[in-house]
Design a protein around this motif. Structure first.
Motif: not given
Length: 287
Positions: A86, A88, A143-144, A147, A192, A212, A215
């Motif tokens: 990932l 991030e 934020a991803f 991914y 990550r 964030r 997660l």
């Protein structure tokens, strides 16, 4: 021993390792590989053959690793491609290298491994390939972005590959797990990674910071059981257990959270189509 021979790329942790352990419990042969594959002594003690293999290696290196397995077991029947991580953070905080590295590992490596695996399995006239997508294959979010882009690519690629090779007796599927309790969300490791410039001050109080924090709070509390997931994956790829009598699925969805997320995506997409239908069809040529 069964006649199944599994070659697993990315077997050091998470689903890759759980699939290796489950296959070995069933009496299958397993080649467990990762960048530091020969350090996986716990899998070796269960009977796995260990190989060092970086998923982004040149063709010759990958082919040589496959040949080592074939020399020992006579064949490979199942390939599992589980490398990935990932990336991030806010999209503007990712450097060009961050983005390239993410695509290289999460997408291009999968594509290249699959290409070489298809070439081998086609000569055998049978075999299975499982690539790893994600709940992120179905929806994006703060934020991803990198991914999600990678996992959408893997799912679309694998679906296309399956259509292309099923006539040769090869089945390809993309495994799309929700949140499973693995090391994936641990910080400071290889699963990550944070973008080069997180811009924490600039994005304070926004959905990026919220993602964030979510997660971090979710880590070690994910609802998915990776051992149960691995059993389902092997059942699907061997047509046994829960998969017995069912048509081979081009997607293996795992976890209630992933199922609920997909249903929400389907509903929102159908809503969008209905709202914009007159505009959508207005672009066709007049009859």
């Amino acid at each position: 021993m069964t006649g199944n021979v599994w070659f697993i790329i990315g077997a050091s942790s998470g689903f890759g390792k759980a699939i290796a352990e489950e296959a070995l419990r069933r009496g299958d042969s397993v080649i467990a590989s990762s960048r530091r594959g020969t350090s996986l002594k716990d899998l070796e003690s269960l009977g796995a053959m260990l190989l060092d293999l970086d998923a982004t290696s040149e063709d010759a290196t990958i082919s040589a690793a496959f040949q080592k397995a074939i020399d020992k077991y006579g064949k490979i029947t199942h390939f599992v491609n589980a490398p990935g991580y990932l990336l991030e953070g806010p999209v503007e905080g990712a450097s060009a290298k961050d983005a390239l590295d993410s695509i290289s590992v999460n997408v291009l490596a999968i594509m290249n491994l699959t290409r070489l695996q298809v070439a081998y399995l086609r000569t055998r006239g049978s075999g299975y390939i499982a690539n790893f997508g994600s709940i992120g294959s179905w929806h994006g979010g703060s934020a991803f972005s990198h991914y999600a882009a990678a996992k959408w690519a893997v799912s679309g690629f694998t679906e296309s590959v399956h259509a292309e090779v099923k006539e040769f007796g090869i089945n390809a599927t993309v495994v799309e797990p929700g949140y499973f309790r693995t090391e994936f969300l641990h910080e400071g490791g290889g699963n990550r990674k944070v973008v080069s410039n997180p811009l924490e001050k600039e994005y304070k109080g926004t959905s990026v910071e919220q993602a964030r924090n979510a997660l971090n709070n979710y880590n070690n509390k994910q609802p998915g059981d990776v051992v149960k997931g691995a059993k389902v994956i092997i059942d699907v790829l061997t047509g046994s257990g829960v998969a017995a009598g069912k048509e081979f699925p081009v997607r293996v969805v795992l976890g209630r959270d992933c199922m609920d997320g997909i249903r929400a995506k389907l509903a929102s997409t159908e809503k969008l189509m209905k709202e914009w239908e007159d505009v959508i069809v207005s672009t066709d040529h007049d009859v």
